[in-house]
Design an enzyme around this catalytic site. Structure first.
Site, PDB file in Angstrom:
ATOM      1  CE  LYS A 167      -4.287   0.950   2.518  1.00  0.00           C
ATOM      2  NZ  LYS A 167      -4.840   0.862   3.875  1.00  0.00           N
TER       3      LYS A 167
HETATM    4  C1  E4P Z   1      -8.318   1.481   4.111  1.00  0.00           C
HETATM    5  O1  E4P Z   1      -7.437   0.977   3.478  1.00  0.00           O
HETATM    6  C2  E4P Z   1      -8.100   2.344   5.281  1.00  0.00           C
HETATM    7  O2  E4P Z   1      -7.221   1.703   6.155  1.00  0.00           O
HETATM    8  C3  E4P Z   1      -9.380   2.642   6.021  1.00  0.00           C
HETATM    9  O3  E4P Z   1     -10.515   2.344   5.260  1.00  0.00           O
HETATM   10  C4  E4P Z   1      -9.410   4.012   6.616  1.00  0.00           C
HETATM   11  O4  E4P Z   1     -10.626   4.194   7.278  1.00  0.00           O
HETATM   12  P1  E4P Z   1     -10.878   5.416   8.290  1.00  0.00           P
HETATM   13  O5  E4P Z   1     -11.076   6.651   7.486  1.00  0.00           O
HETATM   14  O6  E4P Z   1     -12.111   5.016   9.029  1.00  0.00           O
HETATM   15  O7  E4P Z   1      -9.654   5.480   9.175  1.00  0.00           O
END
Ligand code: E4P
Length: 217
Positions: A83
């Site tokens: 990522k």
């Molecule tokens: C996805 O890859 C992220 O880790 C996640 O959806 C972030 O979510 P949040 O905005 O609730 O922290």
């Protein structure tokens, strides 16, 4: 639509995996920090629980650092997806890693043109953050519709992974918008099963059945 769990807590992940309905996992540095575990150990265990794509996020901000961390993370298990943030450096690193056959999830996407760039860079997943846009008073779901249309217009194969999901309603709307995947906190995944008419219907059927005095077996 594929359903991923957004967590680095292996107890939560094992519980969700038992459903047989989970296709992958996403983590981020905040979730790894919250787990209290070393990144490598946490990702290795998660990859053994869920055979599908498991996103592990690099924290370097320069291209060389992202490449080094990305290659390291990708060696932890064959189902690791690296990522990287949607920055200029992140997309440069995305191109290199993708050319090496490493799948990249480009994260922190907040606009359709960012998603266009990520697809051109060869991203395997694009992660638009719905909830964080909603928090800013912008309709996050509209972004999913725009990305779907752009990817379809030009035949990009990058998978839309709707992220920052805050409700079952977000999941419904993302599915209707043609999102390829959605990543959900375990609490939201559990909510997908629920409907008050299911609960009251089961209770009524059991009451009526009990009155017959029968047993099926
Ligand atoms: C996805 O890859 C992220 O880790 C996640 O959806 C972030 O979510 P949040 O905005 O609730 O922290």
């Amino acid at each position: 639509m594929q359903l991923f769990i957004d967590s680095a807590d292996v107890t939560e992940l094992r519980a969700a995996a038992a459903s047989g309905l989970i296709d992958g996992v996403t983590t981020n540095p905040t979730l790894i920090a919250r787990s209290g575990r070393k990144m490598k150990d946490a990702i290795a265990e998660i990859c053994s629980i869920i055979p599908g794509p498991v996103s592990a996020e690099a924290v370097a901000t320069d291209v060389e650092g992202m490449l080094a961390e990305g290659r390291y993370l990708a060696r932890i298990a064959s189902n690791v997806v690296v990522k990287l943030p949607l920055t200029e450096n992140g997309l440069r690193a995305t191109q290199v890693l993708s050319d090496e056959g490493i799948r990249v999830n480009v994260t922190l996407c907040f606009s359709a043109v960012q998603a266009l760039l990520a697809a051109k860079a060869g991203a395997f997943f694009i992660s638009p953050f719905i909830g964080r846009l909603d928090d800013k008073g912008v309709d996050g779901m509209e972004l999913i519709h725009e990305i779907r249309q752009i990817y379809d217009n030009f035949g990009f194969s990058t998978n839309i992974l709707s992220a920052s999901i805050r409700s079952a309603e977000h999941v419904r709307q993302a599915a209707l918008a043609g999102s390829d995947c959605a990543t959900l906190p375990p609490k939201i995944f559990a909510e997908l099963y629920k409907h008050e008419l299911t609960d009251s219907g089961v209770a009524a059927f059991l009451k009526d059945w009990g009155a017959t005095g029968q047993s099926i077996l």
